[in-house]
Design a protein around this motif. Structure first.
Motif, PDB file in Angstrom:
ATOM      1  N   UNK A 153       0.882  -1.165   0.000  1.00 52.09           N
ATOM      2  CA  UNK A 153       0.000   0.000   0.000  1.00 52.09           C
ATOM      3  C   UNK A 153       0.919   1.213   0.000  1.00 52.09           C
ATOM      4  N   UNK A 154       0.918   1.982  -1.090  1.00 57.61           N
ATOM      5  CA  UNK A 154       1.840   3.105  -1.235  1.00 57.61           C
ATOM      6  C   UNK A 154       1.077   4.414  -1.256  1.00 57.61           C
ATOM      7  N   UNK A 155       1.402   5.292  -0.310  1.00 56.30           N
ATOM      8  CA  UNK A 155       0.780   6.603  -0.211  1.00 56.30           C
ATOM      9  C   UNK A 155       1.624   7.629  -0.952  1.00 56.30           C
ATOM     10  N   UNK A 156       1.108   8.839  -1.057  1.00 55.07           N
ATOM     11  CA  UNK A 156       1.826   9.910  -1.748  1.00 55.07           C
ATOM     12  C   UNK A 156       1.868  11.148  -0.873  1.00 55.07           C
ATOM     13  N   UNK A 157       3.072  11.649  -0.648  1.00 55.07           N
ATOM     14  CA  UNK A 157       3.256  12.881   0.118  1.00 55.07           C
ATOM     15  C   UNK A 157       3.796  13.968  -0.784  1.00 55.07           C
ATOM     16  N   UNK A 158       4.812  14.677  -0.303  1.00 50.92           N
ATOM     17  CA  UNK A 158       5.403  15.739  -1.126  1.00 50.92           C
ATOM     18  C   UNK A 158       6.651  16.298  -0.488  1.00 50.92           C
ATOM     19  N   UNK A 159       7.575  16.771  -1.303  1.00 53.03           N
ATOM     20  CA  UNK A 159       8.827  17.312  -0.773  1.00 53.03           C
ATOM     21  C   UNK A 159       8.628  18.650  -0.072  1.00 53.03           C
ATOM     22  N   UNK A 170       0.202  24.788   5.913  1.00 52.90           N
ATOM     23  CA  UNK A 170      -0.826  23.778   6.162  1.00 52.90           C
ATOM     24  C   UNK A 170      -0.757  22.625   5.162  1.00 52.90           C
ATOM     25  N   UNK A 171      -0.289  22.915   3.946  1.00 49.44           N
ATOM     26  CA  UNK A 171      -0.021  21.826   3.007  1.00 49.44           C
ATOM     27  C   UNK A 171       1.122  20.962   3.522  1.00 49.44           C
ATOM     28  N   UNK A 172       2.140  21.597   4.123  1.00 48.54           N
ATOM     29  CA  UNK A 172       3.247  20.839   4.701  1.00 48.54           C
ATOM     30  C   UNK A 172       2.773  19.983   5.869  1.00 48.54           C
ATOM     31  N   UNK A 173       1.821  20.511   6.639  1.00 51.20           N
ATOM     32  CA  UNK A 173       1.284  19.748   7.768  1.00 51.20           C
ATOM     33  C   UNK A 173       0.533  18.508   7.301  1.00 51.20           C
ATOM     34  N   UNK A 174      -0.202  18.642   6.200  1.00 45.51           N
ATOM     35  CA  UNK A 174      -0.905  17.481   5.645  1.00 45.51           C
ATOM     36  C   UNK A 174       0.106  16.420   5.220  1.00 45.51           C
ATOM     37  N   UNK A 175       1.152  16.859   4.523  1.00 41.58           N
ATOM     38  CA  UNK A 175       2.183  15.915   4.096  1.00 41.58           C
ATOM     39  C   UNK A 175       2.854  15.219   5.262  1.00 41.58           C
ATOM     40  N   UNK A 176       3.110  15.957   6.332  1.00 47.15           N
ATOM     41  CA  UNK A 176       3.726  15.357   7.513  1.00 47.15           C
ATOM     42  C   UNK A 176       2.808  14.310   8.142  1.00 47.15           C
ATOM     43  N   UNK A 177       1.509  14.582   8.129  1.00 50.66           N
ATOM     44  CA  UNK A 177       0.564  13.607   8.691  1.00 50.66           C
ATOM     45  C   UNK A 177       0.550  12.328   7.860  1.00 50.66           C
ATOM     46  N   UNK A 178       0.690  12.450   6.546  1.00 55.08           N
ATOM     47  CA  UNK A 178       0.727  11.277   5.677  1.00 55.08           C
ATOM     48  C   UNK A 178       1.974  10.445   5.958  1.00 55.08           C
ATOM     49  N   UNK A 179       3.096  11.112   6.213  1.00 50.34           N
ATOM     50  CA  UNK A 179       4.318  10.387   6.540  1.00 50.34           C
ATOM     51  C   UNK A 179       4.175   9.642   7.869  1.00 50.34           C
ATOM     52  N   UNK A 180       3.570  10.284   8.856  1.00 47.41           N
ATOM     53  CA  UNK A 180       3.346   9.612  10.133  1.00 47.41           C
ATOM     54  C   UNK A 180       2.394   8.447   9.983  1.00 47.41           C
ATOM     55  N   UNK A 181       1.351   8.629   9.183  1.00 49.77           N
ATOM     56  CA  UNK A 181       0.402   7.546   8.918  1.00 49.77           C
ATOM     57  C   UNK A 181       1.116   6.364   8.285  1.00 49.77           C
ATOM     58  N   UNK A 182       2.004   6.644   7.352  1.00 54.83           N
ATOM     59  CA  UNK A 182       2.751   5.577   6.669  1.00 54.83           C
ATOM     60  C   UNK A 182       3.551   4.745   7.657  1.00 54.83           C
ATOM     61  N   UNK A 183       4.288   5.405   8.536  1.00 56.43           N
ATOM     62  CA  UNK A 183       5.122   4.660   9.484  1.00 56.43           C
ATOM     63  C   UNK A 183       4.269   3.830  10.443  1.00 56.43           C
ATOM     64  N   UNK A 184       3.176   4.421  10.920  1.00 51.91           N
ATOM     65  CA  UNK A 184       2.311   3.683  11.827  1.00 51.91           C
ATOM     66  C   UNK A 184       1.662   2.492  11.150  1.00 51.91           C
TER      67      UNK A 184
END
Length: 271
Positions: A153-159, A170-184
């Motif tokens: 299952x591969x998600x998409x974030x952003x640099x 706030x766009x950066x905050x969304x991306x950070x949440x996706x990264x945390x979701x991925x690790x969890x």
């Protein structure tokens, strides 16, 4: 033993598969012999892109390409809509998906810090965070994806999460949440593998809209500011990152970049 392409004869589901990176992933997976299902927000566009993909591979059975719409902005019915989609995609769980690539996203909400409201701050999380969270819940049942390291299952974030431009808080905050979701999820869904790809400036249809209102000088500045290569990436470039994750049974919980060196470039000229 001769090498066998691990995408061949798998079932790949692409959210956001009607355009940009998602469409490139679907195209790539078909090339390597996978069966592909794409999803988008409107059935008419999904049907058009299914026919286009079929036309690119006339020797591939038409049944190897399918598509279903799902409204990922309908927060109240999100879980019901996603369950219905997965039931359609897998024929009620009889033909499970081996890989899911999640590239879906609505128009980014970019409120300024001085003007943000609760509503505008939370809006961008619906498609990019809540939808993959609910997909993960459904995958955890084992009904739609084999519980195996062969599955991903591969998600998409952003640099921009790591090098945010001005007014991208706030766009950066969304991306950070996706990264945390991925690790969890990599921990909680094991042995299903969960990773996230961080695109740089990829020349998608959405990005073209920005270029259409930019001068040649501005475009040249964007190329320098977004990449060490003085160029924008192409969707077919980054599609290979998703392919690698699908193939590599030891890739798990990782952040994968395809950004032309974006994280080594300053942001001063982009504001």
């Amino acid at each position: 033993m001769a090498h066998v392409d691990r995408l061949a004869n798998t079932h790949v589901l692409v959210f956001g598969g009607t355009s940009g990176i998602g469409y490139a992933i679907a195209n790539m997976a078909l090339h390597y012999g996978a069966r592909v299902t794409i999803s988008g927000s409107g059935q008419a566009k999904v049907d058009t892109k299914v026919e286009k993909l079929r036309s690119l591979y006339p020797n591939t059975p038409a049944s190897n390409v399918a598509g279903f719409a799902a409204d990922l902005l309908d927060k109240e019915n999100l879980e019901k809509n996603l369950k219905s989609l997965l039931d359609q995609v897998t024929n009620g769980g009889k033909n499970k998906v081996d890989h899911i690539a999640f590239t879906a996203g609505d128009q980014l909400s970019l409120p300024k810090v001085q003007e943000v409201t609760i509503e505008t701050a939370l809006h961008g999380f619906t498609v990019r965070f809540l939808a993959p969270a609910i997909i993960a819940k459904l995958l955890s049942t084992g009904a739609y994806m084999p519980v195996s390291a062969n599955s991903s299952f591969t998600l998409t974030g952003g640099t921009n999460t790591h090098r945010p431009m001005p007014n991208w808080t706030f766009a950066a905050a969304i991306g950070a949440s996706v990264e945390g979701l991925t690790r969890g999820l990599a921990v909680d869904l094991k042995p299903i593998r969960v990773n996230v790809v961080l695109p740089g400036a990829i020349h998608t249809e959405l990005f073209q809209g920005l270029l259409d209102v930019s001068t040649p000088e501005k475009i040249a500045g964007l190329k320098k500011g977004f990449s060490l290569l003085d160029a924008f990436g192409q969707p077919e470039d980054i599609a290979e990152a998703y392919a690698w994750i699908m193939r590599d049974r030891f890739a798990n919980g990782g952040l994968v970049t395809s950004d032309g060196g974006r994280l080594l470039v300053g942001t001063e000229s982009l504001g």
